[in-house]
Design an enzyme around this catalytic site. Structure first.
Site, PDB file in Angstrom:
ATOM      1  N   ASP A 127      40.071  51.008  50.684  1.00  0.00           N
ATOM      2  CA  ASP A 127      39.869  49.759  49.733  1.00  0.00           C
ATOM      3  C   ASP A 127      40.875  50.664  48.138  1.00  0.00           C
ATOM      4  O   ASP A 127      41.145  51.944  48.298  1.00  0.00           O
ATOM      5  CB  ASP A 127      38.482  50.142  48.785  1.00  0.00           C
ATOM      6  N   MET A 128      41.949  49.646  48.107  1.00  0.00           N
ATOM      7  CA  MET A 128      42.227  49.940  46.785  1.00  0.00           C
ATOM      8  C   MET A 128      41.859  49.469  45.232  1.00  0.00           C
ATOM      9  O   MET A 128      41.095  48.977  44.851  1.00  0.00           O
ATOM     10  CB  MET A 128      43.553  49.274  46.700  1.00  0.00           C
ATOM     11  N   ARG A 187      45.382  45.078  54.094  1.00  0.00           N
ATOM     12  CA  ARG A 187      44.438  43.765  53.688  1.00  0.00           C
ATOM     13  C   ARG A 187      45.484  43.562  52.300  1.00  0.00           C
ATOM     14  O   ARG A 187      45.046  44.712  51.539  1.00  0.00           O
ATOM     15  CB  ARG A 187      43.181  44.177  53.684  1.00  0.00           C
ATOM     16  N   LYS A 241      44.336  39.859  46.037  1.00  0.00           N
ATOM     17  CA  LYS A 241      44.467  40.014  44.461  1.00  0.00           C
ATOM     18  C   LYS A 241      44.140  40.963  43.522  1.00  0.00           C
ATOM     19  O   LYS A 241      45.755  41.354  42.931  1.00  0.00           O
ATOM     20  CB  LYS A 241      44.438  38.413  43.961  1.00  0.00           C
ATOM     21  N   ALA A 254      41.432  43.661  41.673  1.00  0.00           N
ATOM     22  CA  ALA A 254      39.240  43.219  41.138  1.00  0.00           C
ATOM     23  C   ALA A 254      39.365  43.918  40.013  1.00  0.00           C
ATOM     24  O   ALA A 254      38.392  43.716  39.267  1.00  0.00           O
ATOM     25  CB  ALA A 254      38.655  43.278  41.966  1.00  0.00           C
TER      26      ALA A 254
HETATM   27  C1  FAD Z   1      36.959  41.195  51.946  1.00  0.00           C
HETATM   28  C2  FAD Z   1      37.730  41.419  50.653  1.00  0.00           C
HETATM   29  C3  FAD Z   1      38.122  43.119  50.091  1.00  0.00           C
HETATM   30  C4  FAD Z   1      38.240  42.878  49.084  1.00  0.00           C
HETATM   31  N1  FAD Z   1      38.789  44.639  48.677  1.00  0.00           N
HETATM   32  C5  FAD Z   1      39.613  45.243  47.545  1.00  0.00           C
HETATM   33  C6  FAD Z   1      39.951  46.138  47.184  1.00  0.00           C
HETATM   34  O1  FAD Z   1      40.651  46.674  48.166  1.00  0.00           O
HETATM   35  N2  FAD Z   1      40.618  46.147  46.024  1.00  0.00           N
HETATM   36  C7  FAD Z   1      40.999  44.669  44.520  1.00  0.00           C
HETATM   37  O2  FAD Z   1      40.607  45.706  43.918  1.00  0.00           O
HETATM   38  N3  FAD Z   1      39.997  43.610  45.207  1.00  0.00           N
HETATM   39  C8  FAD Z   1      39.232  43.850  46.417  1.00  0.00           C
HETATM   40  N4  FAD Z   1      38.814  42.734  46.693  1.00  0.00           N
HETATM   41  C9  FAD Z   1      38.821  41.789  45.898  1.00  0.00           C
HETATM   42  C10 FAD Z   1      39.854  41.307  45.339  1.00  0.00           C
HETATM   43  O3  FAD Z   1      41.334  41.944  44.733  1.00  0.00           O
HETATM   44  C11 FAD Z   1      39.470  39.764  44.081  1.00  0.00           C
HETATM   45  O4  FAD Z   1      38.968  40.541  43.238  1.00  0.00           O
HETATM   46  C12 FAD Z   1      38.767  38.565  44.697  1.00  0.00           C
HETATM   47  O5  FAD Z   1      38.740  38.686  46.205  1.00  0.00           O
HETATM   48  C13 FAD Z   1      39.235  37.330  43.833  1.00  0.00           C
HETATM   49  O6  FAD Z   1      39.716  36.642  44.449  1.00  0.00           O
HETATM   50  P1  FAD Z   1      40.438  35.757  44.872  1.00  0.00           P
HETATM   51  O7  FAD Z   1      41.126  35.913  45.957  1.00  0.00           O
HETATM   52  O8  FAD Z   1      39.277  35.667  45.651  1.00  0.00           O
HETATM   53  O9  FAD Z   1      40.733  34.113  43.844  1.00  0.00           O
HETATM   54  P2  FAD Z   1      40.491  33.872  42.720  1.00  0.00           P
HETATM   55  O10 FAD Z   1      42.141  33.552  42.469  1.00  0.00           O
HETATM   56  O11 FAD Z   1      39.493  35.190  41.610  1.00  0.00           O
HETATM   57  O12 FAD Z   1      39.600  32.393  43.460  1.00  0.00           O
HETATM   58  C14 FAD Z   1      39.627  31.744  43.220  1.00  0.00           C
HETATM   59  C15 FAD Z   1      38.396  30.881  43.997  1.00  0.00           C
HETATM   60  O13 FAD Z   1      37.577  31.858  45.245  1.00  0.00           O
HETATM   61  C16 FAD Z   1      36.511  31.299  44.840  1.00  0.00           C
HETATM   62  N5  FAD Z   1      35.770  32.831  44.351  1.00  0.00           N
HETATM   63  C17 FAD Z   1      36.457  33.992  43.805  1.00  0.00           C
HETATM   64  N6  FAD Z   1      35.373  35.149  43.261  1.00  0.00           N
HETATM   65  C18 FAD Z   1      34.175  35.040  43.729  1.00  0.00           C
HETATM   66  C19 FAD Z   1      33.067  35.224  42.808  1.00  0.00           C
HETATM   67  N7  FAD Z   1      32.875  36.249  42.824  1.00  0.00           N
HETATM   68  N8  FAD Z   1      32.099  34.024  43.258  1.00  0.00           N
HETATM   69  C20 FAD Z   1      32.082  33.270  44.121  1.00  0.00           C
HETATM   70  N9  FAD Z   1      33.219  32.462  43.751  1.00  0.00           N
HETATM   71  C21 FAD Z   1      34.153  33.258  44.010  1.00  0.00           C
HETATM   72  C22 FAD Z   1      36.480  30.740  43.011  1.00  0.00           C
HETATM   73  O14 FAD Z   1      35.908  28.925  43.764  1.00  0.00           O
HETATM   74  C23 FAD Z   1      37.547  30.737  42.277  1.00  0.00           C
HETATM   75  O15 FAD Z   1      37.567  29.216  41.754  1.00  0.00           O
HETATM   76  C24 FAD Z   1      38.742  41.629  47.609  1.00  0.00           C
HETATM   77  C25 FAD Z   1      38.016  40.449  48.595  1.00  0.00           C
HETATM   78  C26 FAD Z   1      37.559  40.669  49.477  1.00  0.00           C
HETATM   79  C27 FAD Z   1      37.736  39.317  49.904  1.00  0.00           C
END
Ligand code: FAD
Length: 315
Positions: A135-136, A186, A189, A191
């Protein structure tokens, strides 16, 4: 600008009092509020969740939660927990894929030992055919994470992959380097709350970068994972793949356990690869708070669960 809500959740995530309180109640029963996003405290809980995901024809990656350990003893415990988890996964006969964080393996305590710990895990993973996703974490660790990954790659470890975050302008170059290596990436966006000097602050910029990197991955990457719940990003990926005649088995979507379960099922039913990231373990609080920060509407869900639980007869 960063939404205020995200900043508030990041501050709360650092609060020891909140953590103690939440840890006492969050996973206490099957219906406790953190169960929506965290499979449970034990490997058995995680394996049960993985079986449910696989029964719905999706795949999974298990994450033994933990980050920013402060001692080598904790890092060693996390390493041994990963090795034990992999044995249990292999014995259970479910898909062999785990995700981990380098600060969990001691990165901030002693880098050399962290690398040794990662090597121990990769050595344990290889004979069983596991894939290990690193993970990052936040931008203080971006460079060192790539350095460690690339060092191990040069040493012949090929059962690992990395993550790039579209919120960081540097990611386009990182992904090109990973594609040249042939390493699996992977795309997310990002987190973490990041300073303006290293990260885009506007959602439109993060989204535009996500689409640009997705295209680079789909055309030049090795089985990339497009990890998002954002329907606009998913549509852009499907449209680009269609336009370039890239078959659905050349990449996969990934989503988090408990987030947009409707969309998970829908994409999977349409024939897209869908991998669910299943977190488990006692150290769930920072992970959980990041999920609330992404979508404050989830707070309503948590409060409802708490009210329901208080109203339920105690077991
Ligand atoms: C499999 C996976 C692995 C990940 N690994 C990492 C990592 O290694 N490092 C890292 O920095 N980040 C990681 N992330 C988190 C990522 O960076 C985002 O913070 C997270 O996925 C929210 O962004 P989004 O792309 O879903 O879109 P966003 O622009 O945040 O959201 C778009 C839409 O998605 C839905 N949504 C998003 N989040 C939620 C939530 N929590 N609950 C309910 N609905 C939601 C809503 O409908 C929202 O309007 C990971 C995410 C996934 C899915």
């Amino acid at each position: 600008m960063l939404p205020v809500s995200k900043a508030v959740f990041h501050a709360l995530a650092a609060s020891k009092g909140m953590k103690t309180l939440a840890s006492r109640y969050g996973l206490r029963t099957e219906r406790s509020f953190a169960r929506r996003f965290v499979a449970g405290e034990s490997v058995a809980d995680a394996i049960a969740a993985a079986r449910r995901i696989e029964a719905a024809r999706m795949s999974q990656t298990l994450d033994f939660l933990g980050e920013s350990v402060a001692t080598m003893a904790e890092a060693d415990r996390a390493t041994r927990a990963y090795l034990a988890t992999m044995n249990e996964i292999a014995a259970a006969g479910i898909g062999r894929n785990v995700s981990l964080k380098l600060t969990q393996l001691g990165l901030t305590v002693d880098r050399a030992t962290c690398v040794d710990n990662l090597r121990r895990i990769l050595d344990g993973a290889t004979p069983h055919g596991f894939f290990v996703r690193i993970d990052m974490e936040d931008s203080r660790y971006t460079q060192v994470t790539f350095d460690i990954f690339e060092t191990l790659w040069q040493q012949g470890y090929r059962n690992a992959g990395v993550v790039v975050q579209s919120c960081l302008p540097r990611s386009l170059e990182d992904v090109q380097r990973m594609n040249a290596l042939g390493a699996r990436v992977r795309l997310v966006k990002g987190a973490y709350r990041e300073p303006r000097r290293v990260a885009y602050q506007a959602k439109a910029q993060v989204d535009a970068a996500f689409i640009e990197i997705m295209q680079v991955l789909l055309t030049g990457g090795i089985h990339p994972a497009i990890a998002t719940h954002d329907p606009a990003m998913i549509d852009a990926t499907r449209a680009f793949a269609r336009e370039r005649a890239i078959p659905a088995d050349r990449y996969e979507f990934q989503m988090l356990y408990g987030v947009r379960r409707d969309l998970q099922a829908q994409l999977s039913a349409q024939g897209y690869g869908m991998r669910i990231y299943i977190p488990f373990g006692r150290e769930w609080f920072p992970y959980f708070m990041r999920r609330l920060g992404e979508r404050p509407a989830n707070v309503v869900f948590v409060v409802r669960s708490l009210v329901r639980e208080r109203g339920a007869p105690s077991a």
